[in-house]
Design a protein around this motif. Structure first.
Motif, PDB file in Angstrom:
ATOM      1  N   VAL A   1      79.762   8.573-167.663  1.00 47.46           N
ATOM      2  CA  VAL A   1      81.066   8.003-167.311  1.00 47.46           C
ATOM      3  C   VAL A   1      81.880   7.597-168.536  1.00 47.46           C
ATOM      4  CG1 VAL A   1      82.235   6.091-166.127  1.00 47.46           C
ATOM      5  CG2 VAL A   1      80.400   7.358-164.968  1.00 47.46           C
ATOM      6  N   PRO A   2      81.332   6.806-169.493  1.00 51.37           N
ATOM      7  CA  PRO A   2      82.152   6.475-170.659  1.00 51.37           C
ATOM      8  C   PRO A   2      82.426   7.664-171.576  1.00 51.37           C
ATOM      9  CG  PRO A   2      79.946   5.550-170.894  1.00 51.37           C
ATOM     10  CD  PRO A   2      80.053   6.059-169.491  1.00 51.37           C
ATOM     11  N   MET A   3      81.616   8.718-171.502  1.00 55.15           N
ATOM     12  CA  MET A   3      81.941   9.941-172.244  1.00 55.15           C
ATOM     13  C   MET A   3      83.266  10.514-171.764  1.00 55.15           C
ATOM     14  SD  MET A   3      78.433  12.164-172.509  1.00 55.15           S
ATOM     15  CE  MET A   3      76.865  11.469-173.014  1.00 55.15           C
ATOM     16  N   VAL A   4      83.414  10.549-170.437  1.00 55.44           N
ATOM     17  CA  VAL A   4      84.605  11.135-169.834  1.00 55.44           C
ATOM     18  C   VAL A   4      85.767  10.148-169.830  1.00 55.44           C
ATOM     19  CG1 VAL A   4      85.546  12.128-167.696  1.00 55.44           C
ATOM     20  CG2 VAL A   4      83.229  12.715-168.442  1.00 55.44           C
ATOM     21  N   GLU A   5      85.478   8.879-169.571  1.00 50.91           N
ATOM     22  CA  GLU A   5      86.537   7.876-169.453  1.00 50.91           C
ATOM     23  C   GLU A   5      87.233   7.597-170.790  1.00 50.91           C
ATOM     24  OE1 GLU A   5      87.945   6.263-167.063  1.00 50.91           O
ATOM     25  OE2 GLU A   5      86.683   6.608-165.309  1.00 50.91           O
ATOM     26  N   SER A   6      86.444   7.377-171.844  1.00 60.16           N
ATOM     27  CA  SER A   6      87.027   6.930-173.113  1.00 60.16           C
ATOM     28  C   SER A   6      86.573   7.735-174.315  1.00 60.16           C
ATOM     29  CB  SER A   6      86.650   5.460-173.361  1.00 60.16           C
ATOM     30  OG  SER A   6      85.242   5.343-173.571  1.00 60.16           O
ATOM     31  N   ALA A   7      85.721   8.734-174.113  1.00 59.12           N
ATOM     32  CA  ALA A   7      85.111   9.464-175.226  1.00 59.12           C
ATOM     33  C   ALA A   7      84.428   8.488-176.186  1.00 59.12           C
ATOM     34  CB  ALA A   7      86.128  10.333-175.954  1.00 59.12           C
ATOM     35  N   PHE A   8      83.867   7.415-175.625  1.00 66.63           N
ATOM     36  CA  PHE A   8      83.154   6.381-176.378  1.00 66.63           C
ATOM     37  C   PHE A   8      84.045   5.667-177.395  1.00 66.63           C
ATOM     38  CE2 PHE A   8      79.181   8.848-175.264  1.00 66.63           C
ATOM     39  CZ  PHE A   8      78.661   7.870-174.443  1.00 66.63           C
ATOM     40  N   ASP A   9      85.318   5.542-177.067  1.00 72.24           N
ATOM     41  CA  ASP A   9      86.230   4.766-177.911  1.00 72.24           C
ATOM     42  C   ASP A   9      86.372   3.375-177.290  1.00 72.24           C
ATOM     43  OD1 ASP A   9      88.215   3.597-179.388  1.00 72.24           O
ATOM     44  OD2 ASP A   9      89.753   5.087-178.930  1.00 72.24           O
TER      45      ASP A   9
ATOM     46  N   HIS B   1      83.251  19.749-179.596  1.00 74.28           N
ATOM     47  CA  HIS B   1      83.667  18.607-178.785  1.00 74.28           C
ATOM     48  C   HIS B   1      82.452  17.852-178.270  1.00 74.28           C
ATOM     49  CE1 HIS B   1      85.943  16.046-176.192  1.00 74.28           C
ATOM     50  NE2 HIS B   1      85.494  16.600-175.084  1.00 74.28           N
ATOM     51  N   LEU B   2      81.422  18.586-177.851  1.00 73.88           N
ATOM     52  CA  LEU B   2      80.190  17.961-177.375  1.00 73.88           C
ATOM     53  C   LEU B   2      79.527  17.182-178.507  1.00 73.88           C
ATOM     54  CD1 LEU B   2      78.231  17.804-174.912  1.00 73.88           C
ATOM     55  CD2 LEU B   2      77.043  19.773-175.905  1.00 73.88           C
ATOM     56  N   ASP B   3      79.516  17.767-179.694  1.00 75.98           N
ATOM     57  CA  ASP B   3      78.912  17.088-180.836  1.00 75.98           C
ATOM     58  C   ASP B   3      79.688  15.825-181.201  1.00 75.98           C
ATOM     59  OD1 ASP B   3      76.846  17.280-183.061  1.00 75.98           O
ATOM     60  OD2 ASP B   3      78.702  17.118-184.222  1.00 75.98           O
ATOM     61  N   ALA B   4      81.016  15.908-181.116  1.00 79.22           N
ATOM     62  CA  ALA B   4      81.848  14.738-181.428  1.00 79.22           C
ATOM     63  C   ALA B   4      81.589  13.603-180.442  1.00 79.22           C
ATOM     64  CB  ALA B   4      83.328  15.122-181.421  1.00 79.22           C
ATOM     65  N   LEU B   5      81.418  13.938-179.165  1.00 74.23           N
ATOM     66  CA  LEU B   5      81.106  12.915-178.169  1.00 74.23           C
ATOM     67  C   LEU B   5      79.777  12.226-178.497  1.00 74.23           C
ATOM     68  CD1 LEU B   5      82.029  14.576-174.747  1.00 74.23           C
ATOM     69  CD2 LEU B   5      83.098  12.561-175.763  1.00 74.23           C
ATOM     70  N   ALA B   6      78.767  13.022-178.830  1.00 74.79           N
ATOM     71  CA  ALA B   6      77.456  12.448-179.141  1.00 74.79           C
ATOM     72  C   ALA B   6      77.505  11.612-180.418  1.00 74.79           C
ATOM     73  CB  ALA B   6      76.424  13.571-179.281  1.00 74.79           C
ATOM     74  N   ARG B   7      78.264  12.081-181.397  1.00 78.18           N
ATOM     75  CA  ARG B   7      78.354  11.349-182.662  1.00 78.18           C
ATOM     76  C   ARG B   7      79.046  10.007-182.464  1.00 78.18           C
ATOM     77  NH1 ARG B   7      80.706  14.948-185.138  1.00 78.18           N
ATOM     78  NH2 ARG B   7      82.847  14.176-185.168  1.00 78.18           N
ATOM     79  N   ARG B   8      80.132  10.010-181.689  1.00 78.70           N
ATOM     80  CA  ARG B   8      80.857   8.759-181.455  1.00 78.70           C
ATOM     81  C   ARG B   8      80.045   7.801-180.592  1.00 78.70           C
ATOM     82  NH1 ARG B   8      86.964   8.963-179.330  1.00 78.70           N
ATOM     83  NH2 ARG B   8      87.352   9.520-181.483  1.00 78.70           N
ATOM     84  N   GLY B   9      79.281   8.352-179.664  1.00 80.43           N
ATOM     85  CA  GLY B   9      78.496   7.505-178.764  1.00 80.43           C
ATOM     86  C   GLY B   9      77.165   7.070-179.324  1.00 80.43           C
ATOM     87  N   GLU B  10      76.731   7.663-180.447  1.00 80.06           N
ATOM     88  CA  GLU B  10      75.389   7.415-180.964  1.00 80.06           C
ATOM     89  C   GLU B  10      75.025   5.932-181.103  1.00 80.06           C
ATOM     90  OE1 GLU B  10      72.450   8.925-184.587  1.00 80.06           O
ATOM     91  OE2 GLU B  10      74.518   9.641-184.454  1.00 80.06           O
ATOM     92  N   PRO B  11      75.905   5.073-181.633  1.00 85.65           N
ATOM     93  CA  PRO B  11      75.505   3.660-181.763  1.00 85.65           C
ATOM     94  C   PRO B  11      75.265   2.968-180.420  1.00 85.65           C
ATOM     95  CG  PRO B  11      77.427   4.143-183.125  1.00 85.65           C
ATOM     96  CD  PRO B  11      77.232   5.315-182.215  1.00 85.65           C
TER      97      PRO B  11
END
Length: 363
Positions: free
Chosen positions: A136-144, A105-115
Motif C-alpha cells: 500500500v505505501p509503495m503505491v500510495e506514496s512511493a515510500f515518501d 522503477h521497481l528498484d527505486a521503490l525498494a531503495r526508497r523503502g529499504e529503511p
C-alpha cells in the motif's frame, strides 16, 4: 485515503473464503468501460488503457522456485506471508508488464523503502494483516514520508485528516501525526483491519475502499448486486483511479512473490531491523533527541518528518524512529527515552540495550 462511512449490513453479502475468491477472480474480466471523472482520473484511465495495449497476450505466471530460507533476505520472509500474489486478471498482467518494461522503477521503490520495510513488515505481521498490505505505501506514496496529494492526503500511507483523527492521530499546527511514521502506520493498519472486517475478508474490496472510501465501495457493491452481478471488485463501477489502484497492488504482490518468474530481480534487503521506535518523555525537547541520537539533523527529520526543528513536540510522550544503533546511543545518554520492542504475542515492553543489540544482530 478517504474518510470512513457508517457500515450498512446489507452491503456485506460478500465471499469470505479467500481461496474461493482467488479462484473466481482468476478468470474475471472488467465489466464495462472505465468511468471518466476529474482530469486526474481521465489521465489514469488513459494510462491504464495504454498499459493494456502493451501487455503481452502470453504473460502468465512462470513460477520461480523459492530458494532456501534466508536466501533472499527480507523479501523471502515477506513472500511467505502474501495471500494475494496469485490472483490473475488482464489488468494485473498489464501492470506487471509495465514493471517488466521499467525495472528501474521497481528498484527505486525498494531503495526508497529499504529503511522502513522491516519495521512495516513487523507491524503488519503483529497486527495479523496480510503481508500484501506492505504494498500500500509503495503505491500510495512511493515510500515518501512527506508526500501530499491534491486531496490533502499526507504521509507514507496518504491519510486524510478526518480518517487519521478517527484512528487516533493528532493533527494540529505544531504536529501532524500523518507524517509520524510509527503513528501513521498504526492508524493505517487499524483502518485496513477495519476495512477487512467490513468487507468480510475480501481484501480487493478493502483495498479499493482504502483508496476510494468505504461508503463509495459499499454503494458500488450494492449496485453490482442489484444488477444481478456478484459484488466482486471486478464488477464494480468505481473511479478510474481505484480501478487501476487495486491491480497495481496485486501486480506488485505477485512480483514480490515470484520475481524470477517475471524476469525481475528485487534489491537485496537484509532480514533484520534497521529502525526501532524510541519512546520520549514530553519534557524532552526535539533538539536534545537529535543531539543524543548522533544523527545528522537532516537524516533524523527524514525518519521523523512529523517533528520540526524548534517546534515543541506533543504535550505527551511521543515516539521517534531511529536506526537501532542510534536508539541505543540515545537511551544510554538521555533520560526520558526508552527503546520499544514487541513480544511475539503483541505485548509491548521496553527493551534493554543488551536485548536490543542481540535482536538487531549488533554487538
Amino acid at each position: 485515503m478517504p474518510p470512513g462511512k457508517p457500515v450498512d449490513p446489507s452491503y456485506l453479502r460478500l465471499p469470505s473464503d479467500l481461496a474461493l475468491l482467488q479462484d473466481r477472480l482468476a478468470s474475471r474480466m472488467w465489466n464495462g468501460d472505465l468511468p471518466v471523472g476529474e482530469d486526474s482520473e481521465t489521465a489514469m484511465a488513459t494510462a491504464t488503457k495504454r498499459r493494456k495495449t502493451r501487455a503481452t497476450a502470453d504473460l502468465r505466471l512462470a513460477r520461480a522456485v523459492s530458494g532456501p530460507p534466508g536466501k533472499d533476505g527480507l523479501w523471502q520472509h515477506i513472500r511467505q506471508k502474501l495471500v494475494l500474489g496469485d490472483i490473475r486478471h488482464e489488468a494485473v498482467d498489464a501492470e506487471i508488464e509495465s514493471f517488466r518494461h521499467n525495472p528501474a522503477h521497481l528498484d527505486a521503490l525498494a531503495r526508497r523503502g529499504e529503511p522502513f520495510l522491516h519495521y512495516l513488515a513487523s507491524e503488519i505481521e503483529r497486527k495479523g494483516l496480510p503481508m500484501d498490505v506492505l504494498v500500500v505505501p509503495m503505491v500510495e506514496s512511493a515510500f515518501d514520508p512527506l508526500a501530499v496529494s491534491p486531496r490533502d492526503a499526507a504521509g507514507l500511507w496518504q491519510i486524510v485528516r478526518s480518517t487519521g483523527e478517527e484512528h487516533g492521530l493528532t493533527v494540529d499546527e505544531n504536529y501532524d501525526g500523518r507524517y509520524d511514521i510509527p503513528a501513521s502506520t498504526s492508524a493505517a493498519l487499524s483502518y485496513l483491519k477495519h476495512l477487512g472486517t467490513v468487507f468480510n475478508g475480501d481484501w480487493l474490496l478493502a483495498l479499493a475502499a482504502y483508496n476510494a472510501g468505504e461508503g463509495a465501495v459499499q454503494r458500488a457493491v450494492a449496485a453490482s448486486l442489484k444488477a444481478g452481478r456478484d459484488g466482486s471488485f471486478w464488477t464494480l463501477d468505481l473511479p478510474a483511479e481505484t480501478r487501476a489502484y487495486v491491480p497495481r497492488i496485486l501486480a506488485l504482490s505477485s512480483i514480490i512473490a515470484h520475481p524470477e518468474g517475471y524476469g525481475l530481480k528485487l534489491r537485496k534487503i537484509q532480514n533484520k531491523p534497521y529502525l526501532t521506535r524510541v519512546e520520549v518523555d514530553s519534557k524532552v525537547r526535539v533538539a536534545e533527541v537529535v543531539a543524543g541520537s548522533g544523527l545528522p539533523e537532516q537524516e533524523f527529520f527524514k525518519m521523523n518528518p512529523a517533528l520540526k526543528p524548534g517546534v515543541q513536540p506533543p504535550k505527551r510522550r511521543y515516539d521517534v524512529l531511529l536506526p537501532v544503533e542510534s536508539a541505543a546511543a540515545l537511551a544510554s545518554c538521555l533520560d526520558g527515552t526508552k527503546p520499544v520492542t514487541f513480544r511475539k504475542n503483541g505485548g509491548r515492553r521496553g527493551a534493554t540495550l543488551s536485548a536490543l543489540s542481540r535482536h538487531s544482530g549488533h554487538g
